[in-house]
Motif scaffolding. Structure first.
Motif, PDB file in Angstrom:
ATOM      1  N   PHE A 172      -7.946  67.859  41.568  1.00  0.00           N
ATOM      2  CA  PHE A 172      -8.151  67.383  40.331  1.00  0.00           C
ATOM      3  C   PHE A 172      -6.668  67.658  39.777  1.00  0.00           C
ATOM      4  CE2 PHE A 172     -12.253  66.826  41.423  1.00  0.00           C
ATOM      5  CZ  PHE A 172     -12.680  65.696  40.812  1.00  0.00           C
ATOM      6  N   LYS A 173      -5.612  68.190  40.407  1.00  0.00           N
ATOM      7  CA  LYS A 173      -4.385  68.538  39.926  1.00  0.00           C
ATOM      8  C   LYS A 173      -3.573  67.485  39.239  1.00  0.00           C
ATOM      9  CE  LYS A 173      -1.451  71.588  39.032  1.00  0.00           C
ATOM     10  NZ  LYS A 173      -1.852  72.935  38.286  1.00  0.00           N
ATOM     11  N   PHE A 174      -3.572  66.135  39.867  1.00  0.00           N
ATOM     12  CA  PHE A 174      -3.003  65.088  39.454  1.00  0.00           C
ATOM     13  C   PHE A 174      -3.633  64.626  38.158  1.00  0.00           C
ATOM     14  CE2 PHE A 174      -0.703  60.871  39.628  1.00  0.00           C
ATOM     15  CZ  PHE A 174      -1.716  60.228  38.896  1.00  0.00           C
ATOM     16  N   ALA A 175      -5.128  64.584  38.177  1.00  0.00           N
ATOM     17  CA  ALA A 175      -5.756  64.211  36.828  1.00  0.00           C
ATOM     18  C   ALA A 175      -5.389  65.213  35.830  1.00  0.00           C
ATOM     19  CB  ALA A 175      -7.210  64.299  37.083  1.00  0.00           C
ATOM     20  N   GLU A 176      -5.330  66.800  36.276  1.00  0.00           N
ATOM     21  CA  GLU A 176      -5.134  67.510  35.022  1.00  0.00           C
ATOM     22  C   GLU A 176      -3.480  67.556  34.640  1.00  0.00           C
ATOM     23  OE1 GLU A 176      -4.094  72.496  34.943  1.00  0.00           O
ATOM     24  OE2 GLU A 176      -4.449  71.417  36.837  1.00  0.00           O
ATOM     25  N   LEU A 177      -2.588  67.121  35.376  1.00  0.00           N
ATOM     26  CA  LEU A 177      -1.420  66.810  34.941  1.00  0.00           C
ATOM     27  C   LEU A 177      -1.368  65.616  34.028  1.00  0.00           C
ATOM     28  CD1 LEU A 177       0.623  67.624  38.194  1.00  0.00           C
ATOM     29  CD2 LEU A 177       0.591  69.116  36.124  1.00  0.00           C
ATOM     30  N   GLU A 178      -1.902  64.667  34.341  1.00  0.00           N
ATOM     31  CA  GLU A 178      -1.729  63.521  33.750  1.00  0.00           C
ATOM     32  C   GLU A 178      -2.568  63.676  32.174  1.00  0.00           C
ATOM     33  OE1 GLU A 178      -2.162  58.662  34.421  1.00  0.00           O
ATOM     34  OE2 GLU A 178      -4.273  59.702  34.785  1.00  0.00           O
ATOM     35  N   TYR A 179      -3.659  64.247  32.247  1.00  0.00           N
ATOM     36  CA  TYR A 179      -4.488  64.466  31.270  1.00  0.00           C
ATOM     37  C   TYR A 179      -3.833  65.355  30.271  1.00  0.00           C
ATOM     38  CZ  TYR A 179      -8.521  66.086  27.920  1.00  0.00           C
ATOM     39  OH  TYR A 179      -9.230  66.437  27.139  1.00  0.00           O
ATOM     40  N   VAL A 180      -3.222  66.366  30.404  1.00  0.00           N
ATOM     41  CA  VAL A 180      -2.793  67.345  29.562  1.00  0.00           C
ATOM     42  C   VAL A 180      -1.326  66.686  28.992  1.00  0.00           C
ATOM     43  CG1 VAL A 180      -1.096  69.475  29.636  1.00  0.00           C
ATOM     44  CG2 VAL A 180      -3.339  69.314  30.913  1.00  0.00           C
ATOM     45  N   SER A 181      -0.674  66.223  29.824  1.00  0.00           N
ATOM     46  CA  SER A 181       0.444  65.043  29.469  1.00  0.00           C
ATOM     47  C   SER A 181       0.258  64.402  28.252  1.00  0.00           C
ATOM     48  CB  SER A 181       1.396  64.486  30.631  1.00  0.00           C
ATOM     49  OG  SER A 181       2.083  63.703  29.920  1.00  0.00           O
ATOM     50  N   LYS A 182      -0.930  63.408  28.338  1.00  0.00           N
ATOM     51  CA  LYS A 182      -1.356  62.438  27.439  1.00  0.00           C
ATOM     52  C   LYS A 182      -1.467  62.958  26.315  1.00  0.00           C
ATOM     53  CE  LYS A 182      -0.377  59.099  30.426  1.00  0.00           C
ATOM     54  NZ  LYS A 182       0.655  59.524  31.254  1.00  0.00           N
ATOM     55  N   VAL A 183      -2.497  64.285  26.078  1.00  0.00           N
ATOM     56  CA  VAL A 183      -3.060  64.964  25.258  1.00  0.00           C
ATOM     57  C   VAL A 183      -1.847  65.309  24.518  1.00  0.00           C
ATOM     58  CG1 VAL A 183      -4.646  66.814  24.364  1.00  0.00           C
ATOM     59  CG2 VAL A 183      -5.545  65.353  26.297  1.00  0.00           C
ATOM     60  N   ARG A 184      -0.821  65.796  25.045  1.00  0.00           N
ATOM     61  CA  ARG A 184       0.356  66.409  24.050  1.00  0.00           C
ATOM     62  C   ARG A 184       0.989  65.221  23.688  1.00  0.00           C
ATOM     63  NH1 ARG A 184       3.171  67.764  28.491  1.00  0.00           N
ATOM     64  NH2 ARG A 184       2.078  69.849  28.649  1.00  0.00           N
ATOM     65  N   ASP A 185       1.216  64.339  24.104  1.00  0.00           N
ATOM     66  CA  ASP A 185       1.828  63.073  23.520  1.00  0.00           C
ATOM     67  C   ASP A 185       0.947  62.416  22.388  1.00  0.00           C
ATOM     68  OD1 ASP A 185       3.828  63.196  25.463  1.00  0.00           O
ATOM     69  OD2 ASP A 185       2.959  61.564  26.286  1.00  0.00           O
ATOM     70  N   LEU A 186      -0.561  62.515  22.648  1.00  0.00           N
ATOM     71  CA  LEU A 186      -1.312  62.181  21.275  1.00  0.00           C
ATOM     72  C   LEU A 186      -1.258  63.045  20.120  1.00  0.00           C
ATOM     73  CD1 LEU A 186      -4.307  60.510  23.164  1.00  0.00           C
ATOM     74  CD2 LEU A 186      -2.511  59.368  21.985  1.00  0.00           C
ATOM     75  N   SER A 187      -1.121  64.285  20.552  1.00  0.00           N
ATOM     76  CA  SER A 187      -1.298  65.576  19.614  1.00  0.00           C
ATOM     77  C   SER A 187       0.218  65.516  18.706  1.00  0.00           C
ATOM     78  CB  SER A 187      -1.244  66.678  20.184  1.00  0.00           C
ATOM     79  OG  SER A 187      -1.255  67.764  19.403  1.00  0.00           O
ATOM     80  N   GLU A 188       1.367  64.931  19.376  1.00  0.00           N
ATOM     81  CA  GLU A 188       2.675  64.820  18.735  1.00  0.00           C
ATOM     82  C   GLU A 188       2.454  63.959  17.938  1.00  0.00           C
ATOM     83  OE1 GLU A 188       6.385  66.034  17.616  1.00  0.00           O
ATOM     84  OE2 GLU A 188       5.014  67.071  18.993  1.00  0.00           O
ATOM     85  N   ALA A 189       1.791  62.560  18.214  1.00  0.00           N
ATOM     86  CA  ALA A 189       1.898  61.400  17.459  1.00  0.00           C
ATOM     87  C   ALA A 189       0.861  61.509  16.093  1.00  0.00           C
ATOM     88  CB  ALA A 189       1.202  60.448  18.290  1.00  0.00           C
ATOM     89  N   SER A 190       0.069  62.677  16.341  1.00  0.00           N
ATOM     90  CA  SER A 190      -0.875  62.919  15.121  1.00  0.00           C
ATOM     91  C   SER A 190      -0.038  63.324  13.857  1.00  0.00           C
ATOM     92  CB  SER A 190      -1.995  63.817  15.343  1.00  0.00           C
ATOM     93  OG  SER A 190      -1.302  65.115  15.576  1.00  0.00           O
ATOM     94  N   LYS A 191       1.336  63.459  13.966  1.00  0.00           N
ATOM     95  CA  LYS A 191       2.144  63.684  12.804  1.00  0.00           C
ATOM     96  C   LYS A 191       2.271  62.524  12.181  1.00  0.00           C
ATOM     97  CE  LYS A 191       4.248  67.583  15.431  1.00  0.00           C
ATOM     98  NZ  LYS A 191       5.275  68.445  15.835  1.00  0.00           N
ATOM     99  N   ILE A 192       2.299  61.241  12.883  1.00  0.00           N
ATOM    100  CA  ILE A 192       2.504  60.295  12.298  1.00  0.00           C
ATOM    101  C   ILE A 192       1.179  59.256  12.100  1.00  0.00           C
ATOM    102  CG2 ILE A 192       4.033  57.972  12.458  1.00  0.00           C
ATOM    103  CD1 ILE A 192       5.843  59.504  14.424  1.00  0.00           C
ATOM    104  N   PHE A 193       0.462  59.271  13.055  1.00  0.00           N
ATOM    105  CA  PHE A 193      -0.806  58.526  13.036  1.00  0.00           C
ATOM    106  C   PHE A 193      -1.817  59.331  12.601  1.00  0.00           C
ATOM    107  CE2 PHE A 193       2.262  56.476  15.927  1.00  0.00           C
ATOM    108  CZ  PHE A 193       2.050  55.023  15.377  1.00  0.00           C
ATOM    109  N   GLU A 194      -2.761  58.755  11.755  1.00  0.00           N
ATOM    110  CA  GLU A 194      -3.957  59.538  11.173  1.00  0.00           C
ATOM    111  C   GLU A 194      -5.295  59.425  11.970  1.00  0.00           C
ATOM    112  OE1 GLU A 194      -6.112  60.487   6.741  1.00  0.00           O
ATOM    113  OE2 GLU A 194      -5.398  58.646   7.404  1.00  0.00           O
TER     114      GLU A 194
END
Length: 210
Positions: free
Chosen positions: A59-81
């Motif tokens: 599940f390394k591929f799933a882990e890398l994709e998942y972590v990356s996407k969560v990080r992007d969404l977390s960064e976006a939470s500074k703009i989107f509520e």
């Protein structure tokens, strides 16, 4: 100290209990609102990454994709509520399915949550709690339809390297009894969140086959 004390306390303060608690709180907050705030959602999702790492190379591929996407969404939470605001923005800009868009990232994170939910459900219902069987069934249903042949082949090969049931319990600091309790907590709490995310797309006439 009784030699069994450590086992009696398993499930308290463990990775699984932290994940279950985070999604129970998220699900409870969702019940009091018609929307789901992005920051708390990302905070809850961040706990799940440790489960992917516990499953090893399969599940390394799933882990890398998942972590990356969560990080992007977390960064976006500074703009989107909220999650709704993400979909609204991408719908307006016709970028819902565009690689790298927040709506696409949310879709991938949702798949990650559902993959773990399905894996847990299969794990608790398969003969002798076979992790390989549970993981294979979960991947085939949740992720395989959207992955390339190369990724599917790599995941299939990696299934042989999955930890044994006892190894997984040790990694997660759980006992036979506590692992079932915590997995069921996550299954019950995550399903309403997964269904809510699906409805965000369906209500905007966006199909889920991607």
């Amino acid at each position: 100290m009784d030699e069994n004390d450590g086992f009696e306390d398993a499930g308290t303060g463990t990775p699984l209990s932290a994940i279950a608690e985070a999604f129970e709180e998220l699900s409870s907050n969702r019940g009091h609102s018609n929307d789901l705030m992005l920051k708390p959602f990302c905070d809850a999702c961040s706990h799940v990454s440790i489960l992917f790492s516990s499953l090893g190379i399969a599940f390394k591929f799933a882990e890398l994709e998942y972590v990356s996407k969560v990080r992007d969404l977390s960064e976006a939470s500074k703009i989107f509520e909220s999650l709704n605001s993400i979909l609204d923005y991408d719908v307006r800009n016709d970028t819902v399915r565009t690689p790298g868009s927040l709506s696409r990232n949310l879709r991938r994170v949702r798949q990650g949550l559902d993959l773990i939910r399905a894996l847990f459900q299969n794990f608790l219902s398969t003969y002798e709690n076979s992790l390989k069987e549970a993981a294979s069934m979960a991947y085939a249903k949740v992720c395989a339809p959207y992955h390339t042949w190369a990724v599917r082949t790599a995941v299939s090969a990696g299934m042989c390297a999955l930890p044994t049931r006892d190894q997984l319990l040790m990694k997660l600091n759980e006992t036979n009894d506590s692992v079932e309790r915590e997995m069921r907590r996550y299954i019950d709490a995550s399903l309403p969140i997964i269904e809510y995310i699906d409805e965000l797309y369906v209500s905007r006439n966006i199909s889920l086959d991607w």
